[in-house]
Design a protein around this motif. Structure first.
Motif, PDB file in Angstrom:
ATOM      1  N   GLN A 124       0.828  -1.203   0.000  1.00 23.17           N
ATOM      2  CA  GLN A 124       0.000   0.000   0.000  1.00 23.17           C
ATOM      3  C   GLN A 124       0.869   1.263   0.000  1.00 23.17           C
ATOM      4  OE1 GLN A 124      -3.409  -0.353  -0.409  1.00 23.17           O
ATOM      5  NE2 GLN A 124      -2.636  -2.441  -0.720  1.00 23.17           N
ATOM      6  N   PRO A 125       0.347   2.366  -0.522  1.00 22.81           N
ATOM      7  CA  PRO A 125       1.155   3.586  -0.674  1.00 22.81           C
ATOM      8  C   PRO A 125       1.736   4.127   0.630  1.00 22.81           C
ATOM      9  CG  PRO A 125      -0.853   3.741  -1.970  1.00 22.81           C
ATOM     10  CD  PRO A 125      -0.988   2.514  -1.135  1.00 22.81           C
ATOM     11  N   ASP A 126       1.039   3.927   1.766  1.00 23.53           N
ATOM     12  CA  ASP A 126       1.518   4.521   3.015  1.00 23.53           C
ATOM     13  C   ASP A 126       2.394   3.578   3.828  1.00 23.53           C
ATOM     14  OD1 ASP A 126      -0.537   2.791   3.535  1.00 23.53           O
ATOM     15  OD2 ASP A 126      -1.443   4.010   5.122  1.00 23.53           O
ATOM     16  N   GLU A 127       2.657   2.383   3.332  1.00 16.31           N
ATOM     17  CA  GLU A 127       3.485   1.427   4.076  1.00 16.31           C
ATOM     18  C   GLU A 127       4.967   1.774   3.916  1.00 16.31           C
ATOM     19  OE1 GLU A 127       0.456  -2.391   4.021  1.00 16.31           O
ATOM     20  OE2 GLU A 127       1.936  -2.194   2.425  1.00 16.31           O
ATOM     21  N   GLU A 128       5.705   1.731   5.029  1.00 18.44           N
ATOM     22  CA  GLU A 128       7.096   2.179   5.048  1.00 18.44           C
ATOM     23  C   GLU A 128       8.103   1.051   5.269  1.00 18.44           C
ATOM     24  OE1 GLU A 128       7.375   5.156   8.039  1.00 18.44           O
ATOM     25  OE2 GLU A 128       6.008   6.551   7.026  1.00 18.44           O
ATOM     26  N   LEU A 129       7.683  -0.019   5.943  1.00 14.61           N
ATOM     27  CA  LEU A 129       8.587  -1.127   6.259  1.00 14.61           C
ATOM     28  C   LEU A 129       7.922  -2.436   5.855  1.00 14.61           C
ATOM     29  CD1 LEU A 129      11.125  -2.366   7.569  1.00 14.61           C
ATOM     30  CD2 LEU A 129       9.939  -2.267   9.773  1.00 14.61           C
ATOM     31  N   ILE A 130       8.627  -3.214   5.034  1.00 18.02           N
ATOM     32  CA  ILE A 130       8.119  -4.492   4.541  1.00 18.02           C
ATOM     33  C   ILE A 130       9.028  -5.596   5.071  1.00 18.02           C
ATOM     34  CG2 ILE A 130       7.336  -5.754   2.522  1.00 18.02           C
ATOM     35  CD1 ILE A 130       6.140  -2.919   2.798  1.00 18.02           C
ATOM     36  N   LEU A 131       8.455  -6.558   5.795  1.00 19.24           N
ATOM     37  CA  LEU A 131       9.218  -7.679   6.334  1.00 19.24           C
ATOM     38  C   LEU A 131       8.789  -8.968   5.647  1.00 19.24           C
ATOM     39  CD1 LEU A 131      11.179  -8.895   8.532  1.00 19.24           C
ATOM     40  CD2 LEU A 131       9.121  -9.226   9.934  1.00 19.24           C
ATOM     41  N   PHE A 132       9.739  -9.666   5.047  1.00 20.92           N
ATOM     42  CA  PHE A 132       9.504 -10.982   4.475  1.00 20.92           C
ATOM     43  C   PHE A 132      10.056 -12.026   5.448  1.00 20.92           C
ATOM     44  CE2 PHE A 132       9.490  -8.300   0.710  1.00 20.92           C
ATOM     45  CZ  PHE A 132       8.467  -8.843  -0.063  1.00 20.92           C
ATOM     46  N   VAL A 133       9.194 -12.944   5.867  1.00 19.60           N
ATOM     47  CA  VAL A 133       9.592 -13.977   6.816  1.00 19.60           C
ATOM     48  C   VAL A 133       9.886 -15.273   6.071  1.00 19.60           C
ATOM     49  CG1 VAL A 133       8.917 -15.309   8.847  1.00 19.60           C
ATOM     50  CG2 VAL A 133       8.190 -12.919   8.630  1.00 19.60           C
ATOM     51  N   GLU A 134      11.144 -15.673   6.086  1.00 23.83           N
ATOM     52  CA  GLU A 134      11.626 -16.931   5.514  1.00 23.83           C
ATOM     53  C   GLU A 134      11.173 -17.165   4.068  1.00 23.83           C
ATOM     54  OE1 GLU A 134      12.705 -20.889   7.921  1.00 23.83           O
ATOM     55  OE2 GLU A 134      10.606 -20.808   7.353  1.00 23.83           O
ATOM     56  N   PRO A 135      11.362 -16.191   3.198  1.00 23.58           N
ATOM     57  CA  PRO A 135      11.049 -16.444   1.781  1.00 23.58           C
ATOM     58  C   PRO A 135      12.043 -17.440   1.200  1.00 23.58           C
ATOM     59  CG  PRO A 135      12.225 -14.369   2.006  1.00 23.58           C
ATOM     60  CD  PRO A 135      11.957 -14.862   3.400  1.00 23.58           C
ATOM     61  N   ARG A 181      11.230   2.161  -0.122  1.00 24.77           N
ATOM     62  CA  ARG A 181      10.831   1.804   1.237  1.00 24.77           C
ATOM     63  C   ARG A 181      11.733   0.709   1.793  1.00 24.77           C
ATOM     64  NH1 ARG A 181       4.446   1.766  -0.135  1.00 24.77           N
ATOM     65  NH2 ARG A 181       5.287   1.342  -2.219  1.00 24.77           N
ATOM     66  N   THR A 182      11.782   0.599   3.103  1.00 23.30           N
ATOM     67  CA  THR A 182      12.677  -0.359   3.744  1.00 23.30           C
ATOM     68  C   THR A 182      12.122  -1.779   3.631  1.00 23.30           C
ATOM     69  OG1 THR A 182      13.378   1.319   5.334  1.00 23.30           O
ATOM     70  CG2 THR A 182      13.853  -0.972   5.889  1.00 23.30           C
ATOM     71  N   VAL A 183      12.973  -2.696   3.198  1.00 23.73           N
ATOM     72  CA  VAL A 183      12.613  -4.106   3.080  1.00 23.73           C
ATOM     73  C   VAL A 183      13.584  -4.922   3.930  1.00 23.73           C
ATOM     74  CG1 VAL A 183      12.392  -6.093   1.543  1.00 23.73           C
ATOM     75  CG2 VAL A 183      11.687  -3.818   0.756  1.00 23.73           C
ATOM     76  N   VAL A 184      13.045  -5.801   4.770  1.00 26.48           N
ATOM     77  CA  VAL A 184      13.869  -6.670   5.618  1.00 26.48           C
ATOM     78  C   VAL A 184      13.519  -8.121   5.323  1.00 26.48           C
ATOM     79  CG1 VAL A 184      14.496  -7.320   7.982  1.00 26.48           C
ATOM     80  CG2 VAL A 184      13.974  -4.921   7.439  1.00 26.48           C
ATOM     81  N   LEU A 185      14.532  -8.926   5.057  1.00 27.17           N
ATOM     82  CA  LEU A 185      14.364 -10.369   4.880  1.00 27.17           C
ATOM     83  C   LEU A 185      14.775 -11.057   6.167  1.00 27.17           C
ATOM     84  CD1 LEU A 185      16.039 -10.850   1.364  1.00 27.17           C
ATOM     85  CD2 LEU A 185      13.660 -10.215   1.861  1.00 27.17           C
ATOM     86  N   LEU A 186      13.862 -11.795   6.781  1.00 30.46           N
ATOM     87  CA  LEU A 186      14.164 -12.538   8.003  1.00 30.46           C
ATOM     88  C   LEU A 186      14.336 -14.014   7.654  1.00 30.46           C
ATOM     89  CD1 LEU A 186      14.440 -12.734  11.092  1.00 30.46           C
ATOM     90  CD2 LEU A 186      11.932 -12.945  11.214  1.00 30.46           C
ATOM     91  N   ASN A 187      15.546 -14.517   7.843  1.00 32.35           N
ATOM     92  CA  ASN A 187      15.900 -15.904   7.535  1.00 32.35           C
ATOM     93  C   ASN A 187      15.477 -16.320   6.116  1.00 32.35           C
ATOM     94  OD1 ASN A 187      17.036 -16.224  10.069  1.00 32.35           O
ATOM     95  ND2 ASN A 187      16.086 -18.218  10.422  1.00 32.35           N
ATOM     96  N   PRO A 188      15.938 -15.578   5.117  1.00 35.48           N
ATOM     97  CA  PRO A 188      15.612 -15.960   3.734  1.00 35.48           C
ATOM     98  C   PRO A 188      16.295 -17.264   3.341  1.00 35.48           C
ATOM     99  CG  PRO A 188      17.295 -14.266   3.736  1.00 35.48           C
ATOM    100  CD  PRO A 188      16.848 -14.423   5.166  1.00 35.48           C
TER     101      PRO A 188
END
Length: 237
Positions: free
Chosen positions: A93-104, A122-129
């Motif tokens: 969505q346009p107002d989202e600032e932080l995107i977290l992907f969990v174990e992609p 925008r900030t993207v974080v990969l958790l245990n990719p």
């Protein structure tokens, strides 16, 4: 930053390293806790609290709708979206600032890349990719292009991986570190600006072990690793 004594401490360190990297302007980050049989759902739940103040400006992705539904059930009502990567309502969505992907995984790598393109700055974080599966993305030109175009754009802000008698560790802004097991503790034996892998890591560990050639029998593996195993067993219950 010292080695974590428990999984809980590792998550706290990962939170701090991620926040520090974001504050320094990094927009694509990677967090990896490389432990066998680690259940990522409770890890993600413990990792998220410092970022939940963003509320609807935060979005969390899981590899599939089933994992996302399980998170929504276990975590309760949240002010941010929790979706599977291929869900009908998966759009950023346009107002989202932080995107977290969990174990992609490598199965979702193209969808993750597309969503990251939509995220723009925008900030993207990969958790245990788990997106580096050679069998899926290949080792030829296509795989190399994918790494150069996408996978290598992520800064590893937190990484901890127990090895045989050693630990490979990185917590932003510190450099990559190699810690060697000594009796009941660990000793920092090397710091590198880039992640030491292959021959570089072997040279660090082999050089250290040759210095201690008088120790014919390695000490029993205790300390941090046994403590982490206790936490991992507890999470697997």
């Amino acid at each position: 930053m010292s080695l974590p004594k428990s999984l809980e401490e590792a998550i706290v360190q990962a939170q701090a390293a991620t926040q520090a990297a974001i504050a320094d302007g990094y927009a694509r980050l990677q967090v990896e806790l490389v432990f066998p049989e680690l259940k990522v759902l409770p890890v993600a739940q413990q990792f998220l609290p410092p970022f939940e103040s963003l509320e609807h400006k935060l979005r969390v992705y899981f590899p599939d709708a089933g994992a996302a539904a399980l998170a929504r059930r276990d975590w309760g009502e949240k002010p941010y979206a929790i979706r599977g990567i291929s869900d009908l309502k998966a759009e950023i969505q346009p107002d989202e600032e932080l995107i977290l992907f969990v174990e992609p995984s490598s199965v979702e790598v193209q969808a993750v890349e597309q969503l990251c393109q939509e995220a723009v700055d925008r900030t993207v974080v990969l958790l245990n990719p788990r997106m580096e599966d050679v069998a899926t993305i290949g080792i030829g030109y296509a795989g190399r292009q994918l790494r150069e175009r996408f996978l290598n754009t992520f800064e590893s802000c937190y990484y901890v991986r127990p090895l045989e008698g050693a630990v490979l560790f990185r917590a932003y802004p510190s450099p990559w570190q190699v810690w060697l097991e000594k009796s009941e503790d660990y000793e920092l034996i090397a710091e590198e600006p880039q992640k030491p892998v292959g021959e570089v890591l072997d040279r660090i560990l082999f050089g250290s072990s040759s210095d201690d050639a008088s120790e014919a029998t390695p000490p029993p593996r205790r300390g941090m690793l046994s403590s982490l195993q206790q936490f991992l067993r507890a999470l697997s219950q």
